[in-house]
Design an enzyme around this catalytic site. Structure first.
Site, PDB file in Angstrom:
ATOM      1  CE  LYS A 173      -1.918  -1.763   3.640  1.00  8.18           C
ATOM      2  NZ  LYS A 173      -2.747  -2.073   4.830  1.00  8.18           N
ATOM      3  CB  THR A 204      -6.481   7.516   7.873  1.00 13.25           C
ATOM      4  OG1 THR A 204      -5.634   8.030   8.914  1.00 13.25           O
ATOM      5  CG2 THR A 204      -6.604   8.537   6.756  1.00 13.25           C
ATOM      6  N   GLY A 206      -8.229   2.716  10.920  1.00 16.06           N
ATOM      7  CA  GLY A 206      -8.911   1.501  10.490  1.00 16.06           C
ATOM      8  C   GLY A 206      -8.978   1.272   8.999  1.00 16.06           C
ATOM      9  CB  THR A 207      -7.873   3.161   6.006  1.00 17.56           C
ATOM     10  OG1 THR A 207      -6.565   3.444   6.531  1.00 17.56           O
ATOM     11  CG2 THR A 207      -8.745   4.377   6.171  1.00 17.56           C
ATOM     12  N   GLY A 208      -6.654   0.293   6.929  1.00 17.77           N
ATOM     13  CA  GLY A 208      -5.973  -0.940   6.541  1.00 17.77           C
ATOM     14  C   GLY A 208      -6.822  -2.169   6.815  1.00 17.77           C
ATOM     15  CB  CYS A 209      -8.978  -3.099   9.707  1.00 18.05           C
ATOM     16  SG  CYS A 209      -7.766  -2.966  11.026  1.00 18.05           S
TER      17      CYS A 209
END
Length: 265
Positions: A173, A204, A206-209
């Site tokens: 990412k 932002t 929690g965006t990866g989860c």
């Protein structure tokens, strides 16, 4: 209805971890199940406390799911210790599910450490070889590839190093001052960029989860890896573009529930 299992930590503020995974999988059209690795006391500003479950209890959760509702995809998020990682890997080798997505959560968006040092090596040895795709951000990829990442050329090198070393596809990412919002997929020796526009949104957490859970949901529904990633990236980009503001006191946060309420699929 297709099913997906999230093996991850709980986020008391609801924006990341298990809570984000359930919301994201549900709104992407699959039935979400969970095996919780740890309870956390956290919000968008930091992690205040972590309480891990025992390895035996984590195994009991995983067995309970697989013995009744076999998942079409598995997403693995925050796992803080080597003992828990070993349990997950052993049970996955036993049940042999497909579509395993590993989000190597090492540091929270706020900067708080979420993984013990020895657990990183165990993650690499035990879980990454089982993954269909691993989804590190730039800081995580620097640890996994053991190299600095300063530009898109470095992203290509790091993604190849991780993918070839552990035999999995890699979605590296962008962001973190590299490659704007462009993500790089390395799979089967081929590269594909997923281009995105950086959105000026402070929300932002929690965006990866959310991204990794959306990928798992799409894989569960039968999409190929490139399509699963593309649909997941479109989903989270639309959510961030909504500029949702749930802020109170210390600042706004971007909860997957509100993202999904607005951009349900």
């Amino acid at each position: 209805m297709k099913t997906a299992l999230s093996i991850a930590g709980s986020d008391s503020s609801g924006g990341a971890g298990i809570q984000a995974d359930i919301k994201t999988m549900t709104m992407n059209g699959v039935y979400a199940m969970t095996a919780i690795t740890a309870l956390t006391a956290q919000n968008t500003t930091g992690v205040r406390a972590i309480q891990e479950v025992s390895p035996a209890f984590l195994q009991a959760q995983i067995d309970a799911v697989f013995e009744d509702i076999f998942p079409d995809a598995v997403k693995i998020g925050m796992v803080a210790s080597s003992d828990l990682i070993k349990v997950i890997a052993e049970r996955l080798r036993f049940y042999e599910p497909g579509n395993i997505v590993v989000d190597p959560v090492m540091v929270a968006t706020s900067g708080s450490s979420l993984m013990k040092t020895d657990a990183v090596q165990t993650l690499c040895q035990e879980l990454l070889p089982l993954a269909a795709v691993v989804t590190p951000n730039i800081p995580e990829a620097q640890i996994l590839a053991e190299q600095e990442i300063r530009d898109e050329k470095d992203m290509r090198t790091a993604a190849k190093t991780i993918g070839d070393r552990y035999g999995c596809a890699v979605l590296l990412k962008g962001g973190h001052s590299v490659s704007d919002a462009n993500d790089l997929l390395y799979a089967d020796g081929e590269y594909r960029w997923f281009y995105g526009k950086r959105i000026d949104n402070p929300n932002t957490h929690g965006t990866g989860c959310t991204l990794s859970s959306a990928i798992a949901a799409n894989l569960a529904k039968g999409y190929g890896l490139e399509d699963a990633v593309g649909k997941a990236k479109d989903y989270i980009s639309g959510a961030l573009a909504a500029m949702l503001d749930l802020g109170h006191g210390s600042g706004p946060m971007n909860h997957a529930f509100d993202l999904n309420s607005t951009f349900g699929q």
